[in-house]
Write a protein that holds these residues in place. Structure first.
Motif, PDB file in Angstrom:
ATOM      1  N   PHE A  32      34.220  -8.474   3.538  1.00 13.09           N
ATOM      2  CA  PHE A  32      32.862  -7.848   3.853  1.00 13.09           C
ATOM      3  C   PHE A  32      31.842  -8.148   3.025  1.00 13.09           C
ATOM      4  CE2 PHE A  32      29.905  -4.381   3.539  1.00 13.09           C
ATOM      5  CZ  PHE A  32      29.626  -3.833   4.774  1.00 13.09           C
ATOM      6  N   PRO A  80      39.063 -11.614   9.970  1.00 12.78           N
ATOM      7  CA  PRO A  80      37.974 -10.605  10.327  1.00 12.78           C
ATOM      8  C   PRO A  80      37.105 -10.654   8.814  1.00 12.78           C
ATOM      9  CG  PRO A  80      40.221  -9.417  10.444  1.00 12.78           C
ATOM     10  CD  PRO A  80      40.448 -10.957   9.961  1.00 12.78           C
ATOM     11  N   LYS A  84      32.780  -9.441   8.210  1.00  8.25           N
ATOM     12  CA  LYS A  84      31.302  -8.712   8.334  1.00  8.25           C
ATOM     13  C   LYS A  84      30.579  -8.950   7.556  1.00  8.25           C
ATOM     14  CE  LYS A  84      29.725  -4.159   9.960  1.00  8.25           C
ATOM     15  NZ  LYS A  84      29.314  -4.435  11.085  1.00  8.25           N
ATOM     16  N   TRP A 144      24.569   0.078   2.630  1.00 11.95           N
ATOM     17  CA  TRP A 144      25.701  -0.610   2.784  1.00 11.95           C
ATOM     18  C   TRP A 144      27.083   0.014   2.542  1.00 11.95           C
ATOM     19  CZ3 TRP A 144      29.223  -1.817  -0.951  1.00 11.95           C
ATOM     20  CH2 TRP A 144      28.957  -1.996  -2.081  1.00 11.95           C
ATOM     21  N   HIS A 203      28.796   1.683   5.313  1.00 15.05           N
ATOM     22  CA  HIS A 203      29.475   0.482   6.344  1.00 15.05           C
ATOM     23  C   HIS A 203      30.758  -0.024   6.007  1.00 15.05           C
ATOM     24  CE1 HIS A 203      25.449   0.653   8.697  1.00 15.05           C
ATOM     25  NE2 HIS A 203      25.006   0.262   7.802  1.00 15.05           N
ATOM     26  N   PHE A 204      30.745  -0.161   4.528  1.00  9.48           N
ATOM     27  CA  PHE A 204      32.031  -0.830   3.921  1.00  9.48           C
ATOM     28  C   PHE A 204      33.040   0.219   4.388  1.00  9.48           C
ATOM     29  CE2 PHE A 204      34.798  -1.000   0.011  1.00  9.48           C
ATOM     30  CZ  PHE A 204      35.246  -1.961   0.533  1.00  9.48           C
ATOM     31  N   GLU A 227      33.633   2.413   6.472  1.00 11.80           N
ATOM     32  CA  GLU A 227      33.961   2.121   7.678  1.00 11.80           C
ATOM     33  C   GLU A 227      34.840   1.113   8.214  1.00 11.80           C
ATOM     34  OE1 GLU A 227      32.099   2.210  12.380  1.00 11.80           O
ATOM     35  OE2 GLU A 227      30.731   2.352  10.596  1.00 11.80           O
ATOM     36  N   TRP A 228      34.346  -0.078   7.577  1.00 11.67           N
ATOM     37  CA  TRP A 228      35.181  -1.337   7.875  1.00 11.67           C
ATOM     38  C   TRP A 228      36.473  -1.048   7.057  1.00 11.67           C
ATOM     39  CZ3 TRP A 228      36.496  -5.053   4.239  1.00 11.67           C
ATOM     40  CH2 TRP A 228      37.276  -6.044   4.747  1.00 11.67           C
ATOM     41  N   LEU A 229      36.480  -0.909   5.742  1.00 12.69           N
ATOM     42  CA  LEU A 229      37.786  -0.749   5.154  1.00 12.69           C
ATOM     43  C   LEU A 229      38.746   0.438   5.904  1.00 12.69           C
ATOM     44  CD1 LEU A 229      39.232  -1.441   2.624  1.00 12.69           C
ATOM     45  CD2 LEU A 229      38.217   0.418   1.384  1.00 12.69           C
ATOM     46  N   GLY A 288      39.518   0.423   8.856  1.00 11.64           N
ATOM     47  CA  GLY A 288      39.725  -0.199  10.115  1.00 11.64           C
ATOM     48  C   GLY A 288      40.617  -1.421   9.724  1.00 11.64           C
ATOM     49  N   ILE A 289      40.949  -1.890   8.619  1.00  9.13           N
ATOM     50  CA  ILE A 289      41.543  -3.125   8.447  1.00  9.13           C
ATOM     51  C   ILE A 289      42.891  -2.862   7.703  1.00  9.13           C
ATOM     52  CG2 ILE A 289      39.546  -4.352   7.800  1.00  9.13           C
ATOM     53  CD1 ILE A 289      40.382  -4.209   4.810  1.00  9.13           C
TER      54      ILE A 289
END
Length: 291
Positions: free
Chosen positions: A228, A256, A258, A280, A283-284, A286-288, A290-291
């Motif tokens: 990310f 992946p 972003k 940011w 967003h991080f 949310e991204w975290l 999902g992995i």
């Protein structure tokens, strides 16, 4: 295991028991200077440490952890806004965080300054992974974060984890499970790199092989961890092409990635880009998740 002491309520852990690898005896004194902006900058590190921030009582522990490498051009460590501030916020969201006070590359204190910071990053993830059960951390959810030159260190660990530059008799995995890179130096190539970071790490006239070796966009493989990234378009210190090339390399291998970009913000904004209300960090998270 590293000697732990408690400072201002935080656990500070020496990375190494006994002699620090790749070190030379030299009377260098660590300094810590706090400017009018409240930001502390550290230099002259010879005894690298981790400062641990665990999720506070009442916070749901996600089992995830992030090791944080502050930036500073491989010259100093911007340890407040690119270290402790991020760690506190991560911990408040149930993510254990560890601020890495790593050695800065200097010929006076290192036999090979090119690998000194990487050794400390490798030791940091080794230590956290080996103590994961004790700290309530999942061994396969340990990431690395870095800002600016710290982003170079984080991406170096992400692409140079197969070869251990430290003692690793247990065969502990040195591979981060993900990375968070803020306005990172990725490349050492002319026209892309931050010259100060490159000169400090590789010298003023580096060999072409070293430039390629530490240009991490060239070192991505199918096993490089997801990333990310955050970067401002108007960054005049580290061109945004560093982040874009890394994302491109990851994407080519199906990894992946972003990239959050902002039109403005310049360099070194840490958690808060004052030119936008967008965060940011949200967003991080949310991204975290999902992995």
């Amino acid at each position: 295991m590293g000697v732990a002491v408690h400072v201002n309520g935080q656990t500070v852990i020496n990375l190494y028991d006994g002699e620090v690898p790749n070190s030379k005896p030299f009377p260098m004194e660590e300094t810590s200077t706090t400017a009018d902006d409240g930001r502390t900058r550290v230099a002259g590190v010879t005894v690298p440490t981790l400062t641990a921030y665990f999720p506070p009582e009442g916070t749901i522990n996600t089992g995830k952890a992030v090791i944080i490498c502050p930036g500073g051009g491989y010259s100093i460590l911007a340890i407040t806004h690119e270290g402790h501030d991020i760690a506190r916020l991560l911990a408040s969201h149930g993510v254990a965080a560890f601020v890495l006070k790593y050695r800065l590359p200097k010929d006076e204190i290192m036999k090979d300054k090119r690998i000194g910071p990487l050794q400390d990053a490798q030791r940091a993830i080794q230590l956290v992974r080996e103590r994961a059960d004790e700290w309530g951390i999942a061994e396969d959810k340990i990431g690395i974060a870095g800002s600016s030159a710290g982003g170079h260190l984080a991406s170096t660990l992400s692409t140079h984890y197969r070869e251990a530059y430290i003692e690793n008799s247990k065969g502990t995995s040195l591979r981060p499970d993900f990375s968070l890179l803020l306005y990172p130096v990725i490349s050492m190539r002319e026209g892309l790199t931050h010259n100060g970071s490159r000169n400090n790490l590789l010298g003023n006239d580096p060999a072409a092989a070293d430039v390629a070796r530490f240009s991490n966009e060239l070192q991505v493989t199918a096993d490089t961890p997801p990333a990310f990234l955050v970067h401002a378009e108007d960054d005049r210190v580290v061109p945004i092409s560093n982040s874009r090339l890394y994302v491109e390399a990851l994407s080519k291998h199906g990894i992946p990635a972003k990239l959050i970009t902002y039109p403005n913000g310049g360099h070194g904004f840490g958690l808060n880009n004052k030119t936008t209300a967008d965060k940011w960090f949200d967003h991080f998270l949310e991204w975290l998740g999902g992995i």
